[in-house]
Design a protein around this motif. Structure first.
Motif, PDB file in Angstrom:
ATOM      1  N   GLY A   1       4.332 -62.092   9.052  1.00 47.16           N
ATOM      2  CA  GLY A   1       3.115 -62.896   9.087  1.00 47.16           C
ATOM      3  C   GLY A   1       2.506 -63.077  10.456  1.00 47.16           C
ATOM      4  N   GLY A   2       2.799 -62.155  11.373  1.00 43.01           N
ATOM      5  CA  GLY A   2       2.195 -62.222  12.705  1.00 43.01           C
ATOM      6  C   GLY A   2       3.082 -62.842  13.765  1.00 43.01           C
ATOM      7  N   ALA A   3       4.364 -63.130  13.435  1.00 42.18           N
ATOM      8  CA  ALA A   3       5.289 -63.642  14.465  1.00 42.18           C
ATOM      9  C   ALA A   3       5.389 -62.636  15.601  1.00 42.18           C
ATOM     10  CB  ALA A   3       6.664 -63.918  13.848  1.00 42.18           C
ATOM     11  N   LEU A   4       5.428 -61.359  15.244  1.00 44.11           N
ATOM     12  CA  LEU A   4       5.302 -60.265  16.207  1.00 44.11           C
ATOM     13  C   LEU A   4       4.216 -59.325  15.694  1.00 44.11           C
ATOM     14  CD1 LEU A   4       9.038 -59.297  16.984  1.00 44.11           C
ATOM     15  CD2 LEU A   4       7.482 -60.564  18.479  1.00 44.11           C
ATOM     16  N   THR A   5       3.448 -58.758  16.613  1.00 42.71           N
ATOM     17  CA  THR A   5       2.372 -57.844  16.229  1.00 42.71           C
ATOM     18  C   THR A   5       2.430 -56.590  17.077  1.00 42.71           C
ATOM     19  OG1 THR A   5       0.950 -59.720  15.652  1.00 42.71           O
ATOM     20  CG2 THR A   5      -0.118 -57.596  15.914  1.00 42.71           C
TER      21      THR A   5
ATOM     22  N   LYS B   1       9.907 -67.577  14.618  1.00 39.50           N
ATOM     23  CA  LYS B   1       9.197 -67.462  15.901  1.00 39.50           C
ATOM     24  C   LYS B   1       9.469 -66.098  16.542  1.00 39.50           C
ATOM     25  CE  LYS B   1       8.625 -69.689  20.422  1.00 39.50           C
ATOM     26  NZ  LYS B   1       9.108 -70.740  21.357  1.00 39.50           N
ATOM     27  N   GLY B   2       8.377 -65.431  16.974  1.00 35.89           N
ATOM     28  CA  GLY B   2       8.506 -64.139  17.635  1.00 35.89           C
ATOM     29  C   GLY B   2       8.867 -64.291  19.097  1.00 35.89           C
ATOM     30  N   LEU B   3       9.823 -63.489  19.554  1.00 39.27           N
ATOM     31  CA  LEU B   3      10.295 -63.548  20.944  1.00 39.27           C
ATOM     32  C   LEU B   3      10.324 -62.143  21.531  1.00 39.27           C
ATOM     33  CD1 LEU B   3      13.388 -65.818  20.199  1.00 39.27           C
ATOM     34  CD2 LEU B   3      11.233 -66.611  21.203  1.00 39.27           C
ATOM     35  N   ILE B   4       9.893 -62.010  22.785  1.00 37.38           N
ATOM     36  CA  ILE B   4      10.057 -60.760  23.507  1.00 37.38           C
ATOM     37  C   ILE B   4      11.450 -60.805  24.143  1.00 37.38           C
ATOM     38  CG2 ILE B   4       9.215 -59.286  25.364  1.00 37.38           C
ATOM     39  CD1 ILE B   4       7.393 -59.470  22.871  1.00 37.38           C
ATOM     40  N   ALA B   5      12.343 -59.955  23.656  1.00 35.76           N
ATOM     41  CA  ALA B   5      13.754 -60.026  24.035  1.00 35.76           C
ATOM     42  C   ALA B   5      14.086 -58.972  25.086  1.00 35.76           C
ATOM     43  CB  ALA B   5      14.621 -59.833  22.801  1.00 35.76           C
ATOM     44  N   LEU B   6      14.552 -59.437  26.255  1.00 36.64           N
ATOM     45  CA  LEU B   6      14.970 -58.529  27.327  1.00 36.64           C
ATOM     46  C   LEU B   6      16.490 -58.345  27.290  1.00 36.64           C
ATOM     47  CD1 LEU B   6      12.575 -59.825  30.127  1.00 36.64           C
ATOM     48  CD2 LEU B   6      12.204 -58.012  28.447  1.00 36.64           C
ATOM     49  N   GLY B   7      17.026 -57.685  28.286  1.00 36.09           N
ATOM     50  CA  GLY B   7      18.439 -57.301  28.274  1.00 36.09           C
ATOM     51  C   GLY B   7      19.423 -58.440  28.132  1.00 36.09           C
TER      52      GLY B   7
ATOM     53  N   PHE C   1       2.174 -51.575  22.119  1.00 37.88           N
ATOM     54  CA  PHE C   1       2.890 -52.767  22.572  1.00 37.88           C
ATOM     55  C   PHE C   1       3.328 -53.613  21.383  1.00 37.88           C
ATOM     56  CE2 PHE C   1      -0.042 -51.541  25.893  1.00 37.88           C
ATOM     57  CZ  PHE C   1       0.650 -51.751  27.079  1.00 37.88           C
ATOM     58  N   ILE C   2       4.399 -54.372  21.574  1.00 34.94           N
ATOM     59  CA  ILE C   2       4.748 -55.461  20.667  1.00 34.94           C
ATOM     60  C   ILE C   2       4.364 -56.748  21.382  1.00 34.94           C
ATOM     61  CG2 ILE C   2       6.648 -56.786  19.646  1.00 34.94           C
ATOM     62  CD1 ILE C   2       6.106 -54.398  18.023  1.00 34.94           C
ATOM     63  N   THR C   3       3.649 -57.621  20.684  1.00 36.34           N
ATOM     64  CA  THR C   3       3.226 -58.884  21.284  1.00 36.34           C
ATOM     65  C   THR C   3       3.702 -60.054  20.433  1.00 36.34           C
ATOM     66  OG1 THR C   3       1.118 -59.081  20.086  1.00 36.34           O
ATOM     67  CG2 THR C   3       1.116 -57.748  22.086  1.00 36.34           C
ATOM     68  N   CYS C   4       3.962 -61.167  21.104  1.00 39.41           N
ATOM     69  CA  CYS C   4       4.179 -62.425  20.395  1.00 39.41           C
ATOM     70  C   CYS C   4       2.985 -63.326  20.713  1.00 39.41           C
ATOM     71  CB  CYS C   4       5.515 -63.061  20.781  1.00 39.41           C
ATOM     72  SG  CYS C   4       5.670 -63.492  22.526  1.00 39.41           S
ATOM     73  N   ALA C   5       3.061 -64.608  20.402  1.00 44.69           N
ATOM     74  CA  ALA C   5       1.929 -65.516  20.617  1.00 44.69           C
ATOM     75  C   ALA C   5       1.442 -65.448  22.060  1.00 44.69           C
ATOM     76  CB  ALA C   5       2.331 -66.942  20.262  1.00 44.69           C
ATOM     77  N   GLY C   6       0.161 -65.182  22.249  1.00 40.94           N
ATOM     78  CA  GLY C   6      -0.422 -65.118  23.589  1.00 40.94           C
ATOM     79  C   GLY C   6      -0.416 -63.738  24.190  1.00 40.94           C
TER      80      GLY C   6
ATOM     81  N   ARG D   1      18.673 -43.612  24.241  1.00 37.45           N
ATOM     82  CA  ARG D   1      17.572 -43.648  25.207  1.00 37.45           C
ATOM     83  C   ARG D   1      16.206 -43.521  24.520  1.00 37.45           C
ATOM     84  NH1 ARG D   1      17.484 -45.260  30.291  1.00 37.45           N
ATOM     85  NH2 ARG D   1      15.981 -43.639  30.845  1.00 37.45           N
ATOM     86  N   SER D   2      16.207 -42.923  23.336  1.00 38.13           N
ATOM     87  CA  SER D   2      14.933 -42.719  22.633  1.00 38.13           C
ATOM     88  C   SER D   2      14.653 -43.837  21.633  1.00 38.13           C
ATOM     89  CB  SER D   2      14.937 -41.367  21.928  1.00 38.13           C
ATOM     90  OG  SER D   2      16.088 -41.219  21.120  1.00 38.13           O
ATOM     91  N   ALA D   3      15.184 -45.023  21.909  1.00 36.57           N
ATOM     92  CA  ALA D   3      14.902 -46.198  21.075  1.00 36.57           C
ATOM     93  C   ALA D   3      14.815 -47.424  21.972  1.00 36.57           C
ATOM     94  CB  ALA D   3      15.991 -46.393  20.018  1.00 36.57           C
ATOM     95  N   ILE D   4      14.054 -48.428  21.518  1.00 35.91           N
ATOM     96  CA  ILE D   4      13.875 -49.638  22.327  1.00 35.91           C
ATOM     97  C   ILE D   4      13.656 -50.842  21.411  1.00 35.91           C
ATOM     98  CG2 ILE D   4      11.370 -49.285  22.510  1.00 35.91           C
ATOM     99  CD1 ILE D   4      11.497 -50.437  25.348  1.00 35.91           C
ATOM    100  N   VAL D   5      14.222 -51.978  21.797  1.00 40.17           N
ATOM    101  CA  VAL D   5      13.978 -53.221  21.059  1.00 40.17           C
ATOM    102  C   VAL D   5      12.612 -53.756  21.476  1.00 40.17           C
ATOM    103  CG1 VAL D   5      14.705 -55.617  20.730  1.00 40.17           C
ATOM    104  CG2 VAL D   5      16.411 -53.806  20.810  1.00 40.17           C
ATOM    105  N   GLY D   6      11.732 -53.940  20.488  1.00 42.26           N
ATOM    106  CA  GLY D   6      10.394 -54.442  20.788  1.00 42.26           C
ATOM    107  C   GLY D   6      10.327 -55.956  20.797  1.00 42.26           C
ATOM    108  N   GLY D   7      11.115 -56.602  19.932  1.00 47.13           N
ATOM    109  CA  GLY D   7      11.083 -58.060  19.872  1.00 47.13           C
ATOM    110  C   GLY D   7      12.039 -58.571  18.811  1.00 47.13           C
ATOM    111  N   VAL D   8      12.208 -59.886  18.813  1.00 43.90           N
ATOM    112  CA  VAL D   8      13.117 -60.551  17.875  1.00 43.90           C
ATOM    113  C   VAL D   8      12.376 -61.709  17.214  1.00 43.90           C
ATOM    114  CG1 VAL D   8      15.271 -61.855  17.638  1.00 43.90           C
ATOM    115  CG2 VAL D   8      15.155 -59.941  19.249  1.00 43.90           C
ATOM    116  N   ILE D   9      12.578 -61.868  15.914  1.00 46.04           N
ATOM    117  CA  ILE D   9      12.028 -63.023  15.209  1.00 46.04           C
ATOM    118  C   ILE D   9      13.194 -63.914  14.810  1.00 46.04           C
ATOM    119  CG2 ILE D   9      10.701 -63.818  13.216  1.00 46.04           C
ATOM    120  CD1 ILE D   9       9.375 -61.001  13.229  1.00 46.04           C
ATOM    121  N   ARG D  10      13.195 -65.140  15.339  1.00 44.09           N
ATOM    122  CA  ARG D  10      14.281 -66.090  15.062  1.00 44.09           C
ATOM    123  C   ARG D  10      13.673 -67.395  14.558  1.00 44.09           C
ATOM    124  NH1 ARG D  10      18.556 -66.836  19.722  1.00 44.09           N
ATOM    125  NH2 ARG D  10      19.205 -64.812  18.868  1.00 44.09           N
ATOM    126  N   ASN D  11      14.089 -67.821  13.390  1.00 39.13           N
ATOM    127  CA  ASN D  11      13.558 -69.048  12.772  1.00 39.13           C
ATOM    128  C   ASN D  11      12.033 -69.030  12.684  1.00 39.13           C
ATOM    129  OD1 ASN D  11      16.202 -70.120  12.592  1.00 39.13           O
ATOM    130  ND2 ASN D  11      16.081 -70.842  14.713  1.00 39.13           N
TER     131      ASN D  11
END
Length: 449
Positions: free
Chosen positions: A148-152, A416-422, A211-216, A404-414
């Protein structure tokens, strides 16, 4: 997986083609000898001539061993019937293509699963939803929402004025104190190669960047790239097809001012009766004088969804020449996607691709919630749900052996969309969006089993 596809039309053939590339065991059933002959000569699959609603034909296709049956004939009645029969004969999962969108709206109330239909797919509904999403994200070429747009997911072409052209991904990230977007795929201008970006990957002018984006994040991207997410209010739609009707209805109910042009007089009158909030015009949308009379230059967006791809492309080019900022064309020929950047149309959409994307998540291993292929790129976006048994569960992203040919774009927890780093720790119940090239899909799947 053993997959049986009922219907060798455009959607069925396209699905069989994509699935055959993945070494799935495919059986394609149809009554049309020519369609089957073409599929047999071009794809590494088994074809079976006959009525898919015939129990004898289904048994010959070994329905009792089928992991998935997909009904995508031109008749929704046939698709529903074959799914019901297949489930009773032992198929593990069934998907039916339908055109009556009421079925999807009331699927829980009716209880299609009780009949043996696990999923309903409407290419027309998917196309209409895609168009509305693109209008709400007007600055971007392509868009796809998770939960529903938590991540776009958004994509755009980088111009010389973009703030991070010439900078690496790491340098671009440092321009904002809090990161609300992350690049997941790049296609260099003039090439067909898809790059999964790393910290030292440089953004270049002409790149098609995803890109993967969360709110803002969308606003930040617009600011950095010089794009303007202009609100779309006035929309002109060419073609009173099922997609044209559904798009017009949905947009008008969402508050858009919609003009719908239909060449067939009888269809135009019927549309006018069924769409009281839409201004329906009977006329030839290829007529530039008609478009000018209807103030095409004052439109925020122009959408062409006639049954002819070339008409859709040409009319969008006319609209672009008249100053319309957002143009969307429905095309049937997949080869046209490679031309989308060079011909000047903002977005091309394809019903077959949308339907295939929706069905593909049932092919993937692990608990795949959503899936889409990136337009004109050799990459997939997959949304997995983390189970307690998943290898990725309770680990920091940097400690997971991602290819190497894959990447985590983001995480949705409860929700809420989050940009997840290492340093982000993944937990049970998280929804993880991963972008990967075809060669790494199997490795990624294993992490979520």
């Amino acid at each position: 997986m053993k997959i049986i596809i009922a219907g060798a039309g455009e959607v069925g053939f396209h699905l069989a083609k994509l699935l055959s590339y993945e070494s799935q065991e495919i059986t394609l059933i149809d009554t049309d000898r020519d369609s089957l002959s073409y599929a047999d000569n071009h794809l590494d699959i088994k074809v079976l001539k006959g009525d898919a609603t015939s129990i004898a034909i289904l048994k010959e296709a070994k329905i009792d061993r089928a992991d998935l049956l997909i009904g995508v004939t031109a008749s929704e009645t046939t698709n529903i019937t074959v799914c019901v029969l297949a489930k009773q004969l032992g198929a593990k999962r069934t998907i039916a293509r339908i055109s009556n969108t009421e079925f999807i709206k009331h699927k829980d109330e009716v209880g299609f699963t009780r009949f043996g239909i696990d999923e309903l797919i409407s290419p027309e509904s998917l196309a209409a939803a895609e168009i509305e999403l693109l209008l709400n994200q007007s600055a971007f070429k392509d868009s796809y929402e998770f939960e529903g747009g938590a991540l776009t997911m958004v994509s755009l072409s980088l111009t010389r004025t973009a703030g991070f052209v010439g900078k690496t991904v790491k340098e671009a990230a440092e321009l904002f104190s809090e990161i609300h977007f992350v690049p997941i795929a790049i296609q260099r201008f003039g090439t067909q190669y898809t790059i999964i970006p790393r910290g030292d990957t440089e953004f270049r002018e002409g790149d098609n960047a995803v890109f993967i984006t969360c709110a803002g994040g969308g606003d930040e991207l617009c600011k950095m790239t010089g794009k303007t997410n202009t609100p779309v209010k006035d929309v002109m739609i060419l073609g009173g097809s099922k997609i044209g009707f559904k798009t017009s209805r949905d947009l008008s109910l969402s508050g858009f001012n919609v003009k719908l042009i239909e060449n067939n007089k009888d269809i135009a009158f019927d549309l006018a009766d069924d769409l009281p909030k839409v201004l329906v015009i009977n006329g030839d949308g290829r007529n530039v004088e008609l478009l000018e009379e209807e103030n095409i230059s004052e439109m925020d967006a122009f959408i062409s969804v006639t049954g002819n791809s070339e008409t859709n492309i040409m009319s969008c080019l006319v609209a672009k020449s008249k100053g319309v900022k957002k143009t969307i064309a429905l095309v049937e020929n997949m080869d046209y996607f490679e031309l989308s950047q060079s011909i000047g149309i903002d977005t091309l959409i394809n019903k077959k691709l949308l339907a295939a994307n929706n069905i593909f998540r049932y092919i993937r291993k692990g608990e795949v919630i959503a899936m889409t292929k990136l337009n004109n790129m050799n990459a997939e976006l997959l949304e997995f749900k983390v189970k307690p048994t998943s290898k990725i569960c309770n680990k920091l992203i940097k400690d997971v052996e991602f290819p190497r040919s894959a990447i985590v774009g983001g995480v949705i927890r409860n929700g809420k969309g989050l940009i997840a780093l290492g340093s982000f720790r993944i937990e049970e119940g998280d929804y993880i969006v991963v972008c990967c090239l075809p060669r790494s899909i199997k490795e990624v799947e294993k992490l979520f089993l």
